[in-house]
Scaffold this active site. Structure first.
Site, short mmCIF file in Angstrom:
data_model
loop_
_atom_site.label_atom_id
_atom_site.label_comp_id
_atom_site.label_asym_id
_atom_site.label_seq_id
_atom_site.Cartn_x
_atom_site.Cartn_y
_atom_site.Cartn_z
N THR A 1 7.22 0.27 -36.16
CA THR A 1 8.29 1.05 -35.54
C THR A 1 9.67 0.49 -35.88
O THR A 1 10.62 1.25 -36.09
CB THR A 1 8.12 1.03 -34.00
N THR B 1 3.89 -3.18 -33.64
CA THR B 1 3.46 -3.92 -32.46
C THR B 1 1.98 -3.70 -32.13
O THR B 1 1.35 -4.54 -31.49
CB THR B 1 4.29 -3.51 -31.22
#
Ligand code: ASP
Length: 330
Positions: free
Chosen positions: A14, A86
């Site tokens: 991200t 993540t």
């Protein structure tokens, strides 16, 4: 003071994503440039795009690629930051910990929940913490997120979208950001594991099984037929399994077929201890390995690595009794 020379290895996630036709898509490091320019007043930064993946697409082959690159380049830098999605960052952090015993540089993984391209992104903060940790000279694999630094092999992603996405499970944080700067807790540092080596051989034949009430024990038979060589069982509470209704038969069969079985707990905090209840003791008597207070990510990748390194069941059992990098309280 001379600036520390830090290598940023980018892998996607991200933090480096921009909206695409089907949702957020990772891009190369050019989307990070503005933030890196700010950090350049404090650090001498070299950037290398290693891969460009959503971390859901990262597999053991990519862990090997990351570990290899860290090993090859580390002596040219004071520290290395790895930007990473993540979602599977805790797996990568654990896996490269085993692959890089004796690591002689700080290696710090980080990412963000909101892309750097967004004005409110948590990425700048996370990058700053990661770079500060990479410049400390504290060797080992760490993960930096939301102004906290933890051992890579103790990190767990606990929030799907909240900014405080990672916790150090059953271990002190290595460092926290405060008005004093990056405050290190020396009891949270990675212990040294001998001289630096690159040991990337890893098996993907390990299955992580979350025990549920009434689980059909034939699942263990199936895993053996499918060629699995290791199973990590997330058992109940302190490490209980169903010992009635043929519940143990599957595990017994797996062990007879020389599959290594590690038992941890499906509770996030505290340690499994199979010696407390009869339902755990019966498992121990069968010959399972205690995962104690390891995270599932650490137990899983440690078993994958041990099998990949060609260890037999006895050697794996001995390995799980050793604390290699701060992953287990023995
Ligand atoms: N799906 C993203 C990834 O893991 C999530 C993130 O980076 O926060 O690559």
């Amino acid at each position: 003071m001379e600036k520390k020379h830090i290598l940023l290895l980018t892998t996607g996630g991200t933090i480096a994503s921009l909206p695409g036709g089907e949702g957020l898509e990772p891009h190369r490091s050019d989307v990070m440039e503005r933030q890196l320019n700010q950090l350049r007043s404090y650090f001498d930064i070299t950037v290398e795009d290693l891969m460009c993946l959503d971390s859901s697409n990262i597999r053991p082959a990519e862990w090997q690629q990351i570990a290899k690159r860290v090993f090859e380049t580390r002596l040219d830098y004071d520290g290395i930051v790895i930007s990473h999605g993540t979602d599977t960052m805790a797996y990568t952090a654990s896996a490269i910990t085993w692959m890089l015993p004796g690591l002689d540089r700080p290696v710090v993984l980080t990412g963000s929940q909101l892309p750097l391209a967004d004005v409110l992104s948590d990425g700048p903060d996370n990058l700053r913490t990661a770079f500060a940790m990479a410049a400390t000279g504290c060797n080992g694999v760490y993960l930096a997120f939301d102004r906290k630094v933890m051992l890579g092999c103790r990190a767990v992603k606990v929030r799907a979208s909240g900014f405080s996405a990672f916790e150090s499970v059953n271990a002190h944080y290595t460092a926290q950001v405060s008005n004093l700067g990056l405050v290190l807790d020396h009891s949270g540092l990675q212990p040294q594991m001998g001289f630096p080596q690159l040991m990337t051989d890893i098996s993907d034949s390990v299955f992580l099984l979350k025990l549920t009430p009434g689980l059909d024990p034939r699942i263990f038979e199936m895993l053996s037929v499918m060629g699995y060589k290791g199973i990590v069982i997330e058992a109940f509470g302190l490490g209980g399994v169903n010992v009635l209704h043929e519940g143990l038969d599957g595990i017994r069969t797996a062990l007879q077929r020389d599959i290594s079985v590690v038992v941890t707990t499906q509770c996030l905090y505290d340690s499994a201890d199979l010696g407390v209840y009869q339902v755990g003791k019966k498992l121990l008597d069968l010959g399972v390995i205690q995962g104690r207070d390891m995270t599932s990510e650490a137990a899983m990748t440690k078993l994958m690595w041990a099998i990949g390194q060609g260890m037999n069941r006895r050697q794996i059992e001995a390995l799980f009794k050793r604390n290699l990098a701060g992953e287990i309280t023995v």
